[in-house]
Design a protein around this motif. Structure first.
Motif, PDB file in Angstrom:
ATOM      1  N   THR A  17       0.806  -1.227   0.164  1.00 41.71           N
ATOM      2  CA  THR A  17      -0.141   0.070  -0.080  1.00 41.71           C
ATOM      3  C   THR A  17       0.919   1.202   0.143  1.00 41.71           C
ATOM      4  OG1 THR A  17      -2.017   1.011   1.064  1.00 41.71           O
ATOM      5  CG2 THR A  17      -0.277  -0.067   2.681  1.00 41.71           C
ATOM      6  N   CYS A  24      -5.022   2.280   4.520  1.00 43.09           N
ATOM      7  CA  CYS A  24      -5.456   0.962   5.221  1.00 43.09           C
ATOM      8  C   CYS A  24      -6.589   1.063   6.095  1.00 43.09           C
ATOM      9  CB  CYS A  24      -4.061   0.377   5.989  1.00 43.09           C
ATOM     10  SG  CYS A  24      -4.351  -1.385   6.298  1.00 43.09           S
ATOM     11  N   TYR A  39      -1.251  -1.995   9.518  1.00 42.67           N
ATOM     12  CA  TYR A  39      -0.210  -1.400   8.742  1.00 42.67           C
ATOM     13  C   TYR A  39       1.177  -1.560   9.120  1.00 42.67           C
ATOM     14  CZ  TYR A  39       2.207   2.290   6.092  1.00 42.67           C
ATOM     15  OH  TYR A  39       2.882   3.294   5.620  1.00 42.67           O
ATOM     16  N   CYS A  53      -0.550  -3.558   4.049  1.00 41.77           N
ATOM     17  CA  CYS A  53      -1.850  -3.386   4.816  1.00 41.77           C
ATOM     18  C   CYS A  53      -2.394  -4.940   5.186  1.00 41.77           C
ATOM     19  CB  CYS A  53      -2.799  -2.469   4.006  1.00 41.77           C
ATOM     20  SG  CYS A  53      -4.506  -2.457   4.719  1.00 41.77           S
TER      21      CYS A  53
END
Length: 74
Positions: A17, A24, A39, A53
């Motif tokens: 991510t 997230c 995260y 994430c």
């Protein structure tokens, strides 16, 4: 959001991510199966590893650790 907190286990989805843990958190909030998230900060899994994430279908116990930011869906 729970800074410097990991919630290991109960994962059902994970992906690389952006550098913003709020993304997230938003993904968890918008997923009906998600009850909590973690995260993982960039560089935790190796020198150039991306942030990750991890969405969770339960609420694992919180563990202190500077690797992560976690949260529980209300």
């Amino acid at each position: 959001m729970e800074q410097n907190t990991d919630r290991p286990g109960m994962n059902y989805k994970n992906y690389a991510t952006s550098q913003d843990p709020q993304i997230c958190a938003n993904d968890c909030a918008n997923d009906p199966n998600c009850r909590a998230f973690t995260y993982v900060k960039p560089g935790v899994r190796g020198p150039n590893s991306p942030p990750e994430c991890w969405l969770k279908n339960g609420v694992p116990n919180a563990v202190s650790g500077d690797c992560c930011v976690s949260g529980v869906k209300i």
